[in-house]
Scaffold this motif. Structure first.
Motif, short mmCIF file in Angstrom:
data_model
loop_
_atom_site.label_atom_id
_atom_site.label_comp_id
_atom_site.label_asym_id
_atom_site.label_seq_id
_atom_site.Cartn_x
_atom_site.Cartn_y
_atom_site.Cartn_z
N THR A 289 0.86 -1.18 0.00
CA THR A 289 0.00 0.00 0.00
C THR A 289 0.89 1.22 0.00
N CYS A 290 0.50 2.21 -0.79
CA CYS A 290 1.32 3.41 -0.98
C CYS A 290 1.66 4.03 0.37
N PHE A 291 2.97 4.13 0.66
CA PHE A 291 3.35 4.68 1.96
C PHE A 291 3.36 6.20 1.95
N ILE A 292 2.95 6.78 0.81
CA ILE A 292 2.86 8.24 0.76
C ILE A 292 1.42 8.69 1.03
N CYS A 293 0.46 8.04 0.36
CA CYS A 293 -0.94 8.44 0.59
C CYS A 293 -1.66 7.46 1.52
N GLY A 294 -0.95 6.45 1.97
CA GLY A 294 -1.57 5.49 2.87
C GLY A 294 -2.54 4.54 2.17
N PRO A 303 -4.30 14.28 -6.52
CA PRO A 303 -4.01 12.87 -6.80
C PRO A 303 -2.59 12.52 -6.35
N CYS A 304 -2.39 11.29 -5.85
CA CYS A 304 -1.06 10.87 -5.40
C CYS A 304 -0.28 10.37 -6.61
N ARG A 305 0.82 11.06 -6.94
CA ARG A 305 1.58 10.69 -8.14
C ARG A 305 2.40 9.41 -7.98
N PRO A 306 3.11 9.21 -6.88
CA PRO A 306 3.96 8.00 -6.80
C PRO A 306 3.21 6.71 -7.06
N CYS A 307 1.96 6.59 -6.61
CA CYS A 307 1.22 5.35 -6.84
C CYS A 307 0.25 5.49 -8.01
N LYS A 308 0.35 6.58 -8.71
CA LYS A 308 -0.54 6.85 -9.85
C LYS A 308 -2.01 6.69 -9.43
ZN LIG Z 1 -0.10 7.00 -3.15
#
Ligand SMILES: [Zn+2]
Length: 376
Positions: A289-294, A303-308
């Motif tokens: 799970t994206c550790f940037i947006c949780g 929108p969270c870019r790292p996990c698109k």
């Molecule tokens: Zn994310």
């Protein structure tokens, strides 16, 4: 070397003629002059002064005694005038004597100001890629894995053949792999190349060590990619391999789930999707799970870019070691009917990019201190 002057000794006078007195006075002055020039430090200056001026047995006292007391009555007056003049002259010279200028200069240059603060050398910091690598290696070391390393210049055999790459696999193309030149006369398996992954060390380690093994393999790898924000011809991988009897896909999942929680926090979830690698069967890609947006796919309202915006990030490839790979090291105890194992590999640079929110991989390799200082 300087000629060491023979120390002046006050002569006894027998001849009190003007010429003889003149000569004796001249020699005495010359001796005093050259001795004064020999003075190199304060201690020498003191002993020079004592030698000439000391009331008891100093040279002037000796002259007084030897020259005046020994003089005949009629010569006494003339001798007295000369000796007094000589004494005045010598006193002048002794007073003027000093430690030679050049030595004084060099002494003052050597002087240490003990009140100055010491030279402070800035303490270096780990490069973000190395820091990430060490963190990942540390997680597996705590699980009992050993660290293995291998050569960056590798043969086709270890890089491809023994890892079950078919002869015409596209990775063997010069468009993907950097080969060492002038190798055409060698059989394909002996041709040298820059390893494209750390996986060759799996085979090299299994050749040396009998099962069971648990190793992590950090290292640099090369691919024929032009540099851009997400590609670099050189990058870093960490490979892992566990071989024993009865190793199952459940062991793989449990190990990697634990490792991801240790790396990204205990709240991350893991998720395996089927994939393909020549040297593992079955193969999977591991997502966390994206550790940037949780995992929400959104950062506040953006929108969270790292996990698109998917809420998932792919972190590594993994799978159960293909029995065909064990065939290459069967003689060292890796009978595919008796042992099984899993392997995984991840890109360290990509994880460092995600972890630190850096958007250009080139920044890691340009050596710009202004960028690197942020991680100190
Ligand atoms: Zn994310």
């Amino acid at each position: 070397m300087k000629n060491k002057i023979v120390s002046y000794i006050v002569p006894k006078l027998t001849d009190y003629s003007a010429a003889a007195l003149e000569k004796a006075v001249g020699e005495c002055i010359a001796a005093c002059k050259s001795e004064s020039e020999e003075v190199r430090n304060d201690a020498e200056l003191k002993s020079f002064r004592d030698r000439w001026m000391a009331r008891k047995n100093g040279i002037l006292t000796q002259i007084n005694d030897l020259w005046l007391k020994g003089a005949a009555k009629d010569a006494k007056r003339e001798a007295g005038i000369r000796v007094n003049a000589l004494k005045a002259r010598i006193t002048e010279m002794v007073d003027a004597a000093h430690v030679a200028e050049t030595d004084a200069d060099s002494l003052s240059a050597e002087r240490v100001d003990i009140s100055l603060p010491g030279i402070r050398r800035p303490i270096g910091a780990e490069h973000p890629v190395i820091k990430t690598r060490n963190e990942i290696v540390g997680v597996f070391e705590r699980l009992g894995y050993s660290v293995a390393e291998g050569p960056v210049v590798e043969t086709d055999y270890y890089n491809f053949e023994a890892l079950n790459f078919p002869p015409n696999h596209p990775a063997r193309d010069t468009q993907d792999t950097l080969f060492i030149g002038a190798q055409q006369s060698k059989p394909q398996r002996d041709r040298l190349l820059l390893r494209t992954h750390t996986s060759p060390v799996q085979i090299r380690t299994m050749e040396k060590m009998r099962p069971p093994i648990r190793i992590v393999i950090p290292g640099t790898v090369h691919r024929n990619d032009p540099p851009d924000a997400s590609h670099s011809p050189m990058f870093h991988q960490i490979e892992g391999l566990a071989v024993d009897t009865n190793i199952t896909f459940g062991d793989l999942k449990g190990t990697l789930d634990h490792a991801m929680k240790a790396l990204f926090g205990s709240s991350v979830k893991t998720h395996f999707r089927p994939s393909f690698f020549p040297f593992t069967e079955p193969s999977a890609e591991l997502y966390v799970t994206c550790f940037i947006c949780g995992g929400s796919g959104k950062r506040s309202s953006d929108p969270c870019r790292p996990c698109k915006q998917t809420g998932w990030i792919e972190v590594l490839g993994c799978g159960m070691v293909d029995p065909n790979v064990f065939e290459f090291v069967k003689d060292n105890g890796y009978d595919p009917k008796k042992v099984s194992g899993f392997a995984f590999g991840m890109g360290v640079d990509r994880l460092a990019l995600l972890k630190y929110g850096v958007d250009d991989i080139q920044l890691f390799f340009q050596g710009d201190v202004r960028f690197l200082q942020q991680f100190g």
